[in-house]
Structure formats: structure tokens, C-alpha cells
Design an enzyme around this catalytic site. Structure first.
Site, PDB file in Angstrom:
ATOM      1  N   GLY A 340     -51.424  -4.565  60.569  1.00  0.00           N
ATOM      2  CA  GLY A 340     -52.825  -4.851  60.900  1.00  0.00           C
ATOM      3  C   GLY A 340     -53.757  -4.109  59.957  1.00  0.00           C
ATOM      4  O   GLY A 340     -53.514  -4.040  58.751  1.00  0.00           O
ATOM      5  N   GLU A 364     -40.140 -12.666  34.006  1.00  0.00           N
ATOM      6  CA  GLU A 364     -38.788 -13.197  33.773  1.00  0.00           C
ATOM      7  C   GLU A 364     -38.678 -14.657  34.235  1.00  0.00           C
ATOM      8  O   GLU A 364     -37.627 -15.118  34.679  1.00  0.00           O
ATOM      9  CB  GLU A 364     -37.705 -12.281  34.373  1.00  0.00           C
ATOM     10  CG  GLU A 364     -37.767 -10.883  33.729  1.00  0.00           C
ATOM     11  CD  GLU A 364     -36.493 -10.081  33.780  1.00  0.00           C
ATOM     12  OE1 GLU A 364     -35.411 -10.654  33.950  1.00  0.00           O
ATOM     13  OE2 GLU A 364     -36.593  -8.842  33.611  1.00  0.00           O
TER      14      GLU A 364
HETATM   15  N1  COS Z   1     -28.375 -20.446  28.240  1.00  0.00           N
HETATM   16  C1  COS Z   1     -27.947 -20.914  27.043  1.00  0.00           C
HETATM   17  N2  COS Z   1     -28.619 -21.836  26.337  1.00  0.00           N
HETATM   18  C2  COS Z   1     -29.759 -22.314  26.863  1.00  0.00           C
HETATM   19  C3  COS Z   1     -30.260 -21.871  28.101  1.00  0.00           C
HETATM   20  C4  COS Z   1     -29.503 -20.905  28.806  1.00  0.00           C
HETATM   21  N3  COS Z   1     -29.922 -20.447  29.986  1.00  0.00           N
HETATM   22  N4  COS Z   1     -31.406 -22.524  28.371  1.00  0.00           N
HETATM   23  C5  COS Z   1     -31.620 -23.351  27.343  1.00  0.00           C
HETATM   24  N5  COS Z   1     -30.644 -23.208  26.424  1.00  0.00           N
HETATM   25  C6  COS Z   1     -30.475 -23.960  25.174  1.00  0.00           C
HETATM   26  C7  COS Z   1     -30.414 -25.447  25.468  1.00  0.00           C
HETATM   27  O1  COS Z   1     -29.084 -25.845  25.770  1.00  0.00           O
HETATM   28  C8  COS Z   1     -30.914 -26.052  24.183  1.00  0.00           C
HETATM   29  O2  COS Z   1     -29.880 -26.018  23.232  1.00  0.00           O
HETATM   30  P1  COS Z   1     -29.536 -27.316  22.306  1.00  0.00           P
HETATM   31  O3  COS Z   1     -30.786 -27.554  21.529  1.00  0.00           O
HETATM   32  O4  COS Z   1     -28.390 -26.849  21.498  1.00  0.00           O
HETATM   33  O5  COS Z   1     -29.237 -28.401  23.270  1.00  0.00           O
HETATM   34  C9  COS Z   1     -31.974 -25.032  23.709  1.00  0.00           C
HETATM   35  O6  COS Z   1     -31.629 -23.788  24.345  1.00  0.00           O
HETATM   36  C10 COS Z   1     -33.371 -25.426  24.108  1.00  0.00           C
HETATM   37  O7  COS Z   1     -33.414 -25.554  25.506  1.00  0.00           O
HETATM   38  P2  COS Z   1     -34.512 -26.422  26.265  1.00  0.00           P
HETATM   39  O8  COS Z   1     -34.614 -27.764  25.616  1.00  0.00           O
HETATM   40  O9  COS Z   1     -34.200 -26.379  27.711  1.00  0.00           O
HETATM   41  O10 COS Z   1     -35.845 -25.615  25.915  1.00  0.00           O
HETATM   42  P3  COS Z   1     -37.325 -25.774  26.450  1.00  0.00           P
HETATM   43  O11 COS Z   1     -38.224 -25.482  25.336  1.00  0.00           O
HETATM   44  O12 COS Z   1     -37.479 -27.059  27.202  1.00  0.00           O
HETATM   45  O13 COS Z   1     -37.511 -24.520  27.452  1.00  0.00           O
HETATM   46  C11 COS Z   1     -37.477 -23.236  29.476  1.00  0.00           C
HETATM   47  C12 COS Z   1     -36.765 -24.214  28.499  1.00  0.00           C
HETATM   48  C13 COS Z   1     -38.843 -23.719  29.953  1.00  0.00           C
HETATM   49  C14 COS Z   1     -36.525 -23.170  30.643  1.00  0.00           C
HETATM   50  C15 COS Z   1     -37.599 -21.851  28.802  1.00  0.00           C
HETATM   51  O14 COS Z   1     -38.567 -21.870  27.777  1.00  0.00           O
HETATM   52  C16 COS Z   1     -37.908 -20.717  29.760  1.00  0.00           C
HETATM   53  O15 COS Z   1     -37.021 -20.191  30.441  1.00  0.00           O
HETATM   54  N6  COS Z   1     -39.194 -20.301  29.854  1.00  0.00           N
HETATM   55  C17 COS Z   1     -39.570 -19.140  30.623  1.00  0.00           C
HETATM   56  C18 COS Z   1     -39.568 -17.948  29.764  1.00  0.00           C
HETATM   57  C19 COS Z   1     -39.601 -16.677  30.537  1.00  0.00           C
HETATM   58  O16 COS Z   1     -38.854 -16.476  31.478  1.00  0.00           O
HETATM   59  N7  COS Z   1     -40.472 -15.805  30.116  1.00  0.00           N
HETATM   60  C20 COS Z   1     -40.563 -14.519  30.690  1.00  0.00           C
HETATM   61  C21 COS Z   1     -40.675 -13.579  29.567  1.00  0.00           C
HETATM   62  S1  COS Z   1     -39.752 -12.145  29.729  1.00  0.00           S
HETATM   63  S2  COS Z   1     -40.616 -11.066  31.074  1.00  0.00           S
END
Ligand code: COS
Length: 383
Positions: A340, A364
Site C-alpha cells: 500500500g 538483452e
Molecule cells: N544463434 C545463432 N545464429 C543466429 C541466431 C542465434 N540465436 N539468431 C540469428 N542467427 C543467424 C541466423 O541464422 C542468420 O544466419 P544466416 O544468414 O546464415 O541464415 C543470421 O544470424 C541473421 O539472422 P536474422 O535474419 O534472424 O537477423 P535479423 O536481422 O532478422 O535479427 C533479431 C534478428 C531481431 C532476433 C536480432 O537482431 C536480435 O536479437 N535483436 C535484439 C538485440 C538485443 O538483444 N539487444 C540487446 C543488446 S545487449 S544488452
């Protein structure tokens, strides 16, 4: 190699005592002074807590993921600021080296990270590249046998104290998106590195986040993580997969703390002639918080065990992070409600924890990004 049951129980008992006797009494003063005292940091170093996740051969405790999340549950029973001080060395500040480093890079940096002699920091986010981590603009140009780094990193945890940055930069200016990115191990204090003023944050006072600017920073070719260009994005994603599970465990720990505080207060506080814990509407809030915390804890433990078995847990780590971080927000909100008026004023520490946990839904990877990762994978893999 997992610890024996006795050794793990012993480690957890030491952490429980340290949290209860040493850290909890300091919570208010750490927030007020915006500083974790040096002697507390030294004690954490002496206990080996900076190297929990670092392999034993490099001076760490070499905990398995399950062991690490069990310790993180206990660490969550105090202000998350203390966990943050050692969080980067165990997580995003060291894991890129553990997973992708060359033997020389491991030998050079991991012992100093494990002992806490240097603080590791993860430099991915930029002013224009947050959730869209694949769009970093920081450049790393190969000139002779050196890379020259230029760019600005934003909201970098522990940057003001960092002795080592894992920097994600574009080595191939002609390849946009994730493929053109590489990772570098850049010692703090190099000429051309500028650390911004620590940001004034909503919570978690006592831990620092700031900009890091790279102005023509020269590093030797050997600073390229794993010695291979173009692997930066995948390295960042795999480090984050693991980090998200650790953060989920901290969320569970803080939720347990909030429930314990709420129960204690509800038993003490009297209204209408009896403790408010006698009222079913209060009990209902406690029950919701307990069930949700148990659900998150079960997810975290199961995902950690899967990871220890060598399975890919990217999706489950995202699901755990999404659920646990949202869950602790709801638990903190109910705790304020049970307290509260006392929950809204600073003396009881509940409003502080309420502010502290807000970041878990953002860093993250936001909850929205976790949903996107899970949803995309389900559609891709057919459920
Ligand atoms: N492990 C291994 N490889 C991965 C992966 C993972 N978890 N995630 C993606 N990849 C690979 C994909 O397989 C792809 O490879 P290929 O080109 O060989 O196929 C490549 O990386 C690109 O992946 P994707 O096309 O999914 O990339 P996007 O640009 O669409 O982005 C997200 C994916 C949005 C999921 C990513 O940018 C993300 O996690 N963003 C958040 C970032 C974050 O957490 N920031 C916090 C900062 S630290 S405090």
C-alpha cells in the site's frame, strides 16, 4: 564437469549467507550513493563470483548452466545491482571469448575476467542499432596489420569500469545487415576510446551504463574474435541466448524476494483488527505471484538442463526471458499493492525493486524481440 552435489550446496550456502548478511543491509545505501563499495566487490572477487561461468582451466568455477542459474536465483534475493557488477564478467562480457575465442585470446583474457582483475563489457547497441542489432554502423577497417575502429556504442553496461570491450563492428562496408559484422576484443583505455558520462537511470543505481565512442582506435589484427571476419552477429546472438537465460534466473530470484517481503509485511500489517494476510484478496495476490514465479523457475531450470545436454535452447531462452521478466514486473506491482502506501515510499525498499526490475523487460532483447524470435522460429520450423 558439474560440481558434486556437496560442492554446489556449499557454494549456494555461501552465496545465501553473503546475500543475507552482507548485501541486503547495504541495499539502500548503495542506491543512495550510486556505488557498490570496493570492499564488497573485493569480497565477490575473493569468492570467485566473477568467474562462475568461466572454465576452471582459466581460473573460473566452471559452473554448468543449471548450477549458474541456481546461484543466480539466490543472487536475485538482493538488489539486482550487486548481480550487475559481476554479471558482465560471467555473461555477455566473457562468453564471446569462451564460445568463439582463439586459444591465445582465451589465455590472454579469461583468467583476468575470472578473477575480476578486469571488467568485461559487451558493446553491441548503438544509437541507431538497438533491437535491430544487425544494423550496427561502427566500422572496423583493416589498415596494414591493424584494424581501425570508429563509431558510437550506447547504453553499455559497466563501460566506465571496463578493462575489455567485446565490440561488434562492420568489417565489410559493402555488406549491410548481420553478415558484414565482426567482433573485436578491445582493451579499455586504448587511445581514441571515450567513455560517456554515466546515464541517470530509472533504477539499479550503483551500476553504470554509458556511451563508448571509438575515434580511430587501432587494434592489432589478433583482436579479431576467433580470427575470423563476418561471425560477429552470430556470436552476439549466441552470447545473448545464454545471457537471456541468466537474466531469467535473476528475475525469478527477485520475484522470490518480493514475495517473501510481501508475506512478512502482510503478516505484520493490521487493518480491520487483523493482519491483512488474513484477507483473501491479499492471499490471491500472493498466490498469483507464487504460481507465476514457480512457472518461470521451472522454465529456467528446464532450459538450463537442456543447454547442459548440448541442445539448442535459443527459443526456450527467449521464452524464459519474455515470461520471467514480465512476471517479475507483475510480482513487483503486486508487492507495491500489498504494501500500500508503504510500498510507494522509499523506506521499505519495495518501490526501489519495482524500478530496478523494469529494465529486465528491455535489455538483452525486449519482450517484443523475444516474441518475434519465438514466433518466427515456430512458423519456420512448423511448430
Ligand atoms: N544463434 C545463432 N545464429 C543466429 C541466431 C542465434 N540465436 N539468431 C540469428 N542467427 C543467424 C541466423 O541464422 C542468420 O544466419 P544466416 O544468414 O546464415 O541464415 C543470421 O544470424 C541473421 O539472422 P536474422 O535474419 O534472424 O537477423 P535479423 O536481422 O532478422 O535479427 C533479431 C534478428 C531481431 C532476433 C536480432 O537482431 C536480435 O536479437 N535483436 C535484439 C538485440 C538485443 O538483444 N539487444 C540487446 C543488446 S545487449 S544488452
Amino acid at each position: 564437469m558439474p560440481l558434486s552435489k556437496e560442492s554446489l550446496d556449499e557454494l549456494i550456502a555461501v552465496v545465501v549467507r553473503f546475500v543475507k548478511e552482507r548485501l541486503v543491509p547495504l541495499e539502500a545505501s548503495v542506491a543512495e550513493n550510486n556505488e557498490v563499495p570496493d570492499d564488497v566487490v573485493d569480497q565477490m572477487k575473493a569468492m570467485g563470483l566473477f568467474g562462475m561461468s568461466i572454465p576452471e582451466e582459466f581460473g573460473g568455477l566452471g559452473l554448468t548452466m543449471e548450477e549458474e542459474v541456481r546461484v543466480a536465483f539466490e543472487f536475485g534475493h538482493t538488489s539486482p545491482v550487486f548481480r550487475s557488477v559481476l554479471g558482465t564478467n560471467n555473461g555477455i562480457g566473457s562468453q564471446a571469448i569462451i564460445m568463439f575465442g582463439t586459444p591465445e585470446q582465451k589465455k590472454r583474457y579469461l583468467p583476468a575476467l575470472a578473477s575480476g582483475e578486469i571488467i568485461g563489457s559487451f558493446a553491441l547497441t548503438e544509437p541507431e542499432a538497438g533491437s535491430d542489432a544487425g544494423s550496427v554502423r561502427t566500422s572496423a577497417r583493416l589498415v596494414g596489420d591493424q584494424y581501425v575502429l570508429n563509431g558510437t556504442k550506447r547504453f553499455i553496461t559497466n563501460a566506465p569500469k571496463a578493462g575489455l570491450f567485446s565490440v561488434f563492428a562492420r568489417t565489410d562496408p559493402n555488406t549491410p545487415g548481420p553478415k558484414g559484422m565482426s567482433a573485436f576484443l578491445v582493451p579499455g583505455g586504448l587511445k581514441g576510446i571515450e567513455i560517456g558520462r554515466p546515464e541517470h537511470k530509472m533504477g539499479q543505481h550503483g551500476t553504470y551504463v554509458s556511451d563508448v565512442v571509438f575515434n580511430d582506435v587501432h587494434v592489432d589484427k589478433s583482436a579479431l574474435l576467433g580470427g575470423v571476419e563476418g561471425q560477429g552477429f552470430k556470436a552476439a546472438m549466441q552470447v545473448l541466448d545464454r545471457g537471456r537465460l541468466h537474466i531469467s534466473a535473476v528475475c525469478v530470484g527477485v520475484a522470490e524476494r518480493l514475495i517473501a517481503d510481501s508475506v512478512r509485511y502482510a503478516n505484520e500489517r493490521k487493518q480491520f483488527g487483523k493482519p491483512i494476510s488474513d484477507f483473501q484478496l491479499i492471499q490471491a495476490m500472493l498466490a498469483d505471484s507464487y504460481a507465476e514465479t514457480l512457472a518461470a523457475k521451472s522454465m529456467v531450470l528446464e532450459t538450463a538442463r537442456k543447454r547442459d545436454r548440448g541442445e539448442d535452447v535459443g527459443i526456450d531462452a527467449s521464452a524464459s526471458k519474455m515470461f520471467a521478466s514480465e512476471m517479475v514486473g507483475r510480482v513487483a506491482d503486486r508487492a507495491v499493492q500489498i504494501f500500500g502506501g508503504a510500498g510507494y515510499v522509499a523506506d521499505y525498499g519495495i518501490e526501489r525493486l519495482y524500478r530496478d526490475v523494469r529494465i529486465f523487460r528491455i535489455y538483452e532483447g525486449t519482450s517484443e524481440i523475444q516474441k518475434l524470435i519465438i514466433g518466427r522460429a515456430l512458423v519456420r520450423d512448423g511448430g
